[in-house]
Design a protein around this motif. Structure first.
Motif, short mmCIF file in Angstrom:
data_model
loop_
_atom_site.label_atom_id
_atom_site.label_comp_id
_atom_site.label_asym_id
_atom_site.label_seq_id
_atom_site.Cartn_x
_atom_site.Cartn_y
_atom_site.Cartn_z
N THR A 169 0.73 -1.18 0.14
CA THR A 169 -0.05 0.13 0.04
C THR A 169 0.92 1.24 0.04
OG1 THR A 169 -0.19 -0.30 2.35
CG2 THR A 169 -2.08 -1.11 1.12
N TYR A 170 0.08 2.29 -0.36
CA TYR A 170 1.03 3.82 -0.41
C TYR A 170 0.17 4.90 0.11
CZ TYR A 170 3.58 0.63 -3.97
OH TYR A 170 4.11 -0.18 -4.61
N ILE A 171 0.93 5.78 0.85
CA ILE A 171 0.41 6.79 1.38
C ILE A 171 0.67 7.97 0.44
CG2 ILE A 171 0.22 8.59 3.16
CD1 ILE A 171 1.17 6.26 5.09
N TRP A 172 -0.46 8.72 -0.08
CA TRP A 172 -0.17 9.86 -0.81
C TRP A 172 -0.37 11.09 -0.10
CZ3 TRP A 172 -1.98 10.19 -6.73
CH2 TRP A 172 -1.84 9.41 -7.28
N ILE A 173 0.73 12.16 0.05
CA ILE A 173 0.47 13.27 0.68
C ILE A 173 0.00 14.38 -0.48
CG2 ILE A 173 1.42 15.01 1.93
CD1 ILE A 173 0.75 12.49 3.36
N VAL A 174 -0.98 15.08 -0.75
CA VAL A 174 -1.37 16.04 -1.59
C VAL A 174 -1.72 17.34 -0.65
CG1 VAL A 174 -3.20 16.49 -3.16
CG2 VAL A 174 -2.38 14.26 -2.98
N THR A 175 -1.12 18.45 -1.46
CA THR A 175 -1.49 19.83 -0.73
C THR A 175 -1.54 20.97 -1.59
OG1 THR A 175 -0.52 21.06 0.80
CG2 THR A 175 1.12 19.90 -0.17
N ASN A 176 -2.05 21.85 -1.49
CA ASN A 176 -2.18 23.12 -2.53
C ASN A 176 -1.23 24.22 -1.41
OD1 ASN A 176 -3.91 23.64 -0.44
ND2 ASN A 176 -5.41 24.63 -1.90
N LYS A 177 -0.39 23.59 -0.63
CA LYS A 177 0.36 24.82 -0.05
C LYS A 177 1.79 24.23 0.07
CE LYS A 177 -0.87 23.98 4.69
NZ LYS A 177 -1.09 24.55 5.96
N LYS A 178 2.53 23.79 -0.75
CA LYS A 178 3.81 23.20 -0.73
C LYS A 178 4.96 24.23 -0.15
CE LYS A 178 4.15 19.41 -4.24
NZ LYS A 178 4.82 18.91 -5.44
N SER A 179 5.86 23.89 0.57
CA SER A 179 6.92 24.77 1.15
C SER A 179 7.90 25.21 0.02
CB SER A 179 7.68 23.95 2.29
OG SER A 179 8.34 22.89 1.84
N ALA A 180 8.72 26.20 0.03
CA ALA A 180 9.29 26.58 -1.08
C ALA A 180 10.36 25.51 -1.63
CB ALA A 180 10.23 28.02 -0.85
N GLU A 181 11.10 24.75 -0.78
CA GLU A 181 11.85 23.82 -1.24
C GLU A 181 11.01 22.41 -1.95
OE1 GLU A 181 14.33 21.83 1.88
OE2 GLU A 181 12.37 21.29 2.92
N ARG A 182 9.95 22.17 -1.61
CA ARG A 182 9.19 21.17 -2.28
C ARG A 182 8.46 21.44 -3.52
NH1 ARG A 182 8.38 16.71 1.10
NH2 ARG A 182 8.82 16.96 3.24
N LYS A 183 8.36 22.91 -3.76
CA LYS A 183 7.51 23.17 -5.05
C LYS A 183 8.22 22.79 -6.17
CE LYS A 183 5.64 27.63 -3.33
NZ LYS A 183 4.28 26.95 -3.35
N GLY A 184 7.42 22.12 -7.13
CA GLY A 184 7.65 21.58 -8.48
C GLY A 184 8.57 20.17 -8.24
N LYS A 185 8.45 19.49 -7.14
CA LYS A 185 8.82 18.31 -7.09
C LYS A 185 8.00 17.19 -6.40
CE LYS A 185 13.42 20.70 -6.25
NZ LYS A 185 14.51 21.14 -5.40
N VAL A 186 8.31 15.95 -6.34
CA VAL A 186 7.56 14.80 -5.56
C VAL A 186 8.64 14.06 -4.89
CG1 VAL A 186 6.05 12.91 -5.76
CG2 VAL A 186 5.85 15.04 -7.33
N GLN A 187 8.26 13.85 -3.46
CA GLN A 187 9.23 12.94 -2.88
C GLN A 187 8.69 11.46 -2.72
OE1 GLN A 187 9.40 13.97 1.39
NE2 GLN A 187 11.03 13.15 1.87
#
Length: 611
Positions: free
Chosen positions: A397-415
């Motif tokens: 199984t997989y946990i997805w974290i979805v948000t419309n307020k990413k921090s600056a360092e996370r913008k444009g990226k997926v971890q």
């Protein structure tokens, strides 16, 4: 309440009284509502007499005003103004049915409605029938089970009560071959989800008087809501987390509402029904959302309403991005939750199986939903979990974290976090058990659940995974990719149709009226061309269809061309591929030596047996 497992065993034994009069699959229809009634009875006991003494003063008031006044005396969101409690019920065995109904009717409206969702009134008659004559004995058994809350730690007590209900539901589900996992999620999985969901907002949540909201569109018995509330209270006792949810199973809904009622939450925030067809909280938006929707559940029953919303409302509705296959509504839940995000920022944690990561070709419903989420820069992280964690399935199984307020360092990226851990055969190193993994083997299996994520005492438990997420650094367990990494073009490669003519010695390319070569459908092929490729230094750089075609296709098929009118865009997350490590095969000499050693061992055993 202490020792929930011991209490669950006691309650489970009461079901033996139903043997012969009820099918095993129906035991829960009696035991679950009786457990709720006994729990409410124990919670109300300290103020019950005060309520009875005050009742004559407000008896003439309208029902709503009466409830408010007596709730205040009870010090809770509910009360019971019947002269009966469990002690008094068993004092009059000959009138147990009428007195039990009087007791149930004595609850305030909010509590009484909860009991009604169990359809328990029918079972009072059935158990009181002379042929069965078990109603009094069932009530008597429950009267002897103490479900008094620990008033010094109500949050933990509510969690324990949640465990008790979950244990009972699991047992009843196993008896009736139903799916226990549809009702609740393992608590260690919820704790991990809550940790990751809230870690980015710790500074906000520790502010004095902060009020936030948490929502679960498939809330079951309320486990995610309870753990989320506990986390915030431990972080900041002065913070308030208002919880909301919706649930389609009437028994789970009733249990969830009773839990909210006892904890002082507003039970009217929990709605009953199918989230897809009737959004019980249509005008609401939430700060945080958590959910574990049923894996691979079909949405055939809601198909007409969902398709109508998709076609008529488009992106102004909940399902504008696309519709997945009819046999898996997972991504419908996520779209629904995204529609509940606040413009100022919300965070979502949801559990899926592997299917939503990659199922569906380019421009299919699933692919379009992934495209919409990733291109809007909402997908923050995907955490791969060990298999055999859930009660109803052994799959990963997989946990997805979805948000419309990413921090600056996370913008444009997926971890991406690989917390799947070692397989069973990889657990031993140098003959010793290796605890350097993400899961622990359970002492006793619960359905398909044979593993649990370590909560403490293990360097790769919940705390370690949370730290991996928070550090946002690549290592053996973490990959970080730009959003474009998951996109690709699905291109159609054509080759010319060749026909024999009587004037030519070799087949000729057939052309249309404009002189363009006609494609040979039997030679048609397809290529998935990623938006990004690795350069000589291993860095991800953009690539084009034409460049890929020239280097990867034309050298092998010099007459081929791309039909640009058929090019499609797709998105997928091939999680396992990104973490795959090639393991070279063992040398043949080593394998041969092992085989010879085994043969020698077998021969030696045969000699000793035959002697």
């Amino acid at each position: 309440m202490k020792n929930f497992k011991e209490k669950a065993d006691l309650i489970w034994r009461v079901a033996d009284l139903l043997r012969g009069d009820y099918k095993q699959s129906d035991y829960g229809k009696v035991i679950l509502p009786m457990t709720v009634l006994r729990r409410l009875d124990c919670v109300l006991e300290p103020t019950k007499q005060k309520v009875l003494d005050y009742y004559p003063k407000v008896k003439a008031l309208k029902e709503g005003a009466k409830d408010l006044a007596l709730n205040k005396i009870a010090g809770l969101n509910f009360h019971n103004r019947s002269q009966f409690n469990f002690d008094k019920l068993i004092a009059d065995p000959n009138n147990i049915a009428v007195n039990l109904r009087n007791y149930i009717n004595g609850f305030s409206t909010s509590a009484r409605e909860i009991i009604e969702y169990f359809n328990f009134d029918d079972h009072i008659d059935r158990m009181d029938d002379p042929k069965a004559d078990i109603l009094f004995r069932v009530v008597k058994e429950f009267q002897e089970i103490d479900l008094t809350p620990d008033r010094n730690n109500m949050e933990q007590d509510s969690l324990e009560m949640g465990y008790l209900f979950e244990d009972l539901i699991r047992r009843f589900s196993e008896q009736s071959n139903e799916t226990a996992g549809e009702h609740f999620t393992p608590r260690e999985v919820i704790r991990l989800m809550v940790n990751v969901l809230f870690i980015e907002d710790k500074d906000i949540l520790t502010q004095d008087g902060i009020v936030k909201t948490l929502y679960d569109p498939a809330c079951g018995t309320g486990g995610m809501l309870s753990v989320g509330e506990q986390y915030v209270k431990e972080l900041n006792p002065k913070a308030e987390l208002k919880v909301f949810g919706q649930e389609i199973n009437p028994e789970s809904y009733a249990i969830c509402k009773s839990d909210m009622l006892i904890k002082g939450q507003n039970p009217s925030n929990i709605k009953f029904g199918n989230t897809f067809t009737i959004d019980g909280l249509e005008e609401e938006n939430f700060d945080y959302m958590l959910s574990n929707p049923p894996f691979g559940v079909d949405w055939k029953k809601a198909q007409k309403i969902i398709k109508a919303e998709h076609e008529n409302k488009g992106m102004s509705g909940r399902f504008g991005a696309g519709l997945p296959r009819i046999n898996d509504g997972s991504l419908l839940f996520l779209q629904h939750m995204i529609s509940k995000m606040k413009p100022g920022g919300s965070r979502i944690g949801i559990v899926f199986n592997g299917s939503p990561l990659f199922t569906g070709a380019a421009e299919s419903g699933e692919s379009n939903i992934r495209k919409w989420i990733i291109e809007n820069d909402w997908l923050e992280a995907v955490i791969g979990l060990p298999d055999q964690l859930f009660y109803n399935t052994g799959i990963s199984t997989y946990i997805w974290i979805v948000t419309n307020k990413k921090s600056a360092e996370r913008k444009g990226k997926v971890q991406l976090i690989n917390a799947t851990g070692a397989k069973d055969e990889e657990l031993y190193k140098d003959g010793k058990l290796d605890f350097n993994r993400f899961w622990q083997k359970m002492d006793r299996s619960l359905g398909n659940k044979r593993k649990k994520i370590a909560e403490n005492g293990n360097e790769k438990g919940i705390g370690f995974i949370t730290q991996l997420y928070g550090n946002f650094e690549e290592n053996e367990f973490v990959k970080i990719y730009p959003n474009e990494f998951f996109g690709y073009w699905r291109v159609t490669i054509e080759q010319p149709l060749k026909v024999k003519t009587e004037h030519a010695q070799s087949p000729q390319i057939a052309t249309d009226r404009s002189g363009n070569p006609k494609p040979d459908s039997s030679l048609r092929d397809y290529e998935n061309i990623p938006f990004l490729k690795k350069d000589a230094e291993g860095n991800l750089v953009p690539q084009t269809i034409s460049a890929y075609f020239e280097t990867e296709v034309l050298p092998h098929l010099p007459e081929a061309w791309v039909d640009e009118n058929k090019t499609k865009i797709g998105y997928e997350i091939n999680f396992t591929k990104y973490f795959y490590e090639f393991k070279p095969l063992r040398p043949l000499a080593e394998i041969k030596a092992d085989i010879l050693a085994l043969e020698e061992k077998v021969l030696d055993t045969e000699k000793r047996v035959l002697q």
